[in-house]
Design an enzyme around this catalytic site. Structure first.
Site, mmCIF file in Angstrom:
data_model
loop_
_atom_site.group_PDB
_atom_site.id
_atom_site.type_symbol
_atom_site.label_atom_id
_atom_site.label_comp_id
_atom_site.label_asym_id
_atom_site.label_seq_id
_atom_site.Cartn_x
_atom_site.Cartn_y
_atom_site.Cartn_z
ATOM 1 N N ASN A 10 11.325 14.349 108.841
ATOM 2 C CA ASN A 10 12.549 14.042 109.587
ATOM 3 C C ASN A 10 12.432 14.712 110.965
ATOM 4 O OD1 ASN A 10 15.110 13.626 110.551
ATOM 5 N ND2 ASN A 10 16.120 15.044 109.127
ATOM 6 N N LYS A 12 14.206 14.253 113.511
ATOM 7 C CA LYS A 12 15.524 14.418 114.151
ATOM 8 C C LYS A 12 15.465 13.936 115.613
ATOM 9 C CE LYS A 12 16.383 18.261 111.086
ATOM 10 N NZ LYS A 12 17.248 19.364 110.745
ATOM 11 N N GLU A 99 23.781 16.991 109.030
ATOM 12 C CA GLU A 99 24.126 17.041 110.457
ATOM 13 C C GLU A 99 25.035 15.877 110.830
ATOM 14 O OE1 GLU A 99 19.991 19.416 111.388
ATOM 15 O OE2 GLU A 99 20.122 17.315 111.901
ATOM 16 N N SER A 209 14.234 24.107 105.282
ATOM 17 C CA SER A 209 13.266 25.139 105.640
ATOM 18 C C SER A 209 11.979 25.081 104.805
ATOM 19 C CB SER A 209 13.902 26.528 105.548
ATOM 20 O OG SER A 209 14.961 26.615 106.485
ATOM 21 N N GLY A 230 11.866 19.114 108.203
ATOM 22 C CA GLY A 230 12.400 18.977 109.553
ATOM 23 C C GLY A 230 11.451 19.591 110.575
#
Ligand code: PGA
Length: 266
Positions: A10, A12, A99, A209, A230
């Site tokens: 991801n 983002k 988010e 994480s 991420g």
């Protein structure tokens, strides 16, 4: 269930044409290391088409979007529909990331509509669920997860077999704290049990994480179908290493015994 474990990258709202290309090129050069893992690469929408071109013909890599807007909702300015994603060649879509739930105030009702749109168009949804730190401290984790899963309970077996649930504790996302192994394990069992009553096998991945250092411990959980990554996905080198470690566990299974006793990953 997927034959291989999944690594979902991801990215983002990160990267540029140049840096996303650098990641995709590094992955392509090292694609032999992905032999026992399925990588779902999720860049920002504006880089989707380029990534689809780059990864064309590599079975182990699929491209996913980070969100969509539902066809059956009013509006659409600035949004992307499931139909458009399918038109590009996208296979997966992340829905309900914490988010978006927080910053864009997406509620379970809206998320269910997005899920319905994705499924109707043949996209594989990656539904993110997870509790906040406050809910965790109050002991409400399972209650929150059950609420977030409610929109899914009537899905058919064929959709369930492809669907991915990403358990991402909100407090672990973007922090340096991976959830303790025993908590992740009980949540996976809980999620799978919700669907087992109707004989549906669901894929569950963990996010929050994830890094090279906690991955092997996470992968010792036999019921875990993969991870969503991420920050670590912003480096081609780190992402390939994460894929290698993920597939390595599946190949020989011998990490599990070493770490089963270590019940805290934090
Ligand atoms: P992180 O993000 O790995 O940086 O914690 C995970 C995610 O938001 O999906």
């Amino acid at each position: 269930m997927n034959k291989h474990r999944l690594v979902i990258a991801n990215l983002k709202m990160n990267g540029s044409r140049k840096s996303v290309r650098a990641i995709s090129q590094f992955i392509i050069q090292n694609k032999s290391r992905l032999s026992s893992v399925d990588l779902v690469f999720c860049p920002s929408d504006i880089y989707l088409e380029r990534c689809i071109e780059d990864f064309k013909g590599i079975d182990a890599i699929q491209v996913g979007a980070q969100d969509l807007w539902s066809d059956n909702l009013f509006g659409g300015t600035g949004d992307t529909s499931a139909e458009m994603l399918v038109d590009l060649g996208v296979s997966y879509v992340i829905i309900g990331h914490s988010e978006r739930r927080k910053v864009h105030q997406e509620n379970d009702q809206l998320i269910t509509k997005k899920l319905e749109s994705a499924v109707a168009r043949g996209l594989i949804p990656i539904l993110c669920i997870g509790e906040t730190q406050e809910e965790r401290i109050k002991g409400d984790t399972l209650k929150v997860l059950a609420r977030q899963l409610r929109g899914l309970l009537n899905i058919t077996e064929s959709v369930a077999s492809k669907l991915v649930i990403a358990y991402e504790p909100v407090w672990a996302v973007g922090s340096s704290k991976c959830a303790p192994l025993n908590e992740v394990n009980s949540v996976i069992q809980f999620i799978k049990a919700q669907f087992r009553q109707s004989s549906k096998e669901i894929n569950v991945v963990y996010g929050g994480s994830v890094s090279e250092t906690n991955l092997i411990q996470l992968m010792s959980l036999q019921a875990l179908n993969g991870v969503i990554v991420g920050r670590a996905s912003l480096s081609g080198h780190r992402l390939v290493e994460i894929c290698r470690l993920t597939s390595g566990v599946e190949n020989n299974g011998n990490h599990a015994g070493d770490v089963r006793a270590m019940m805290s990953v934090v």
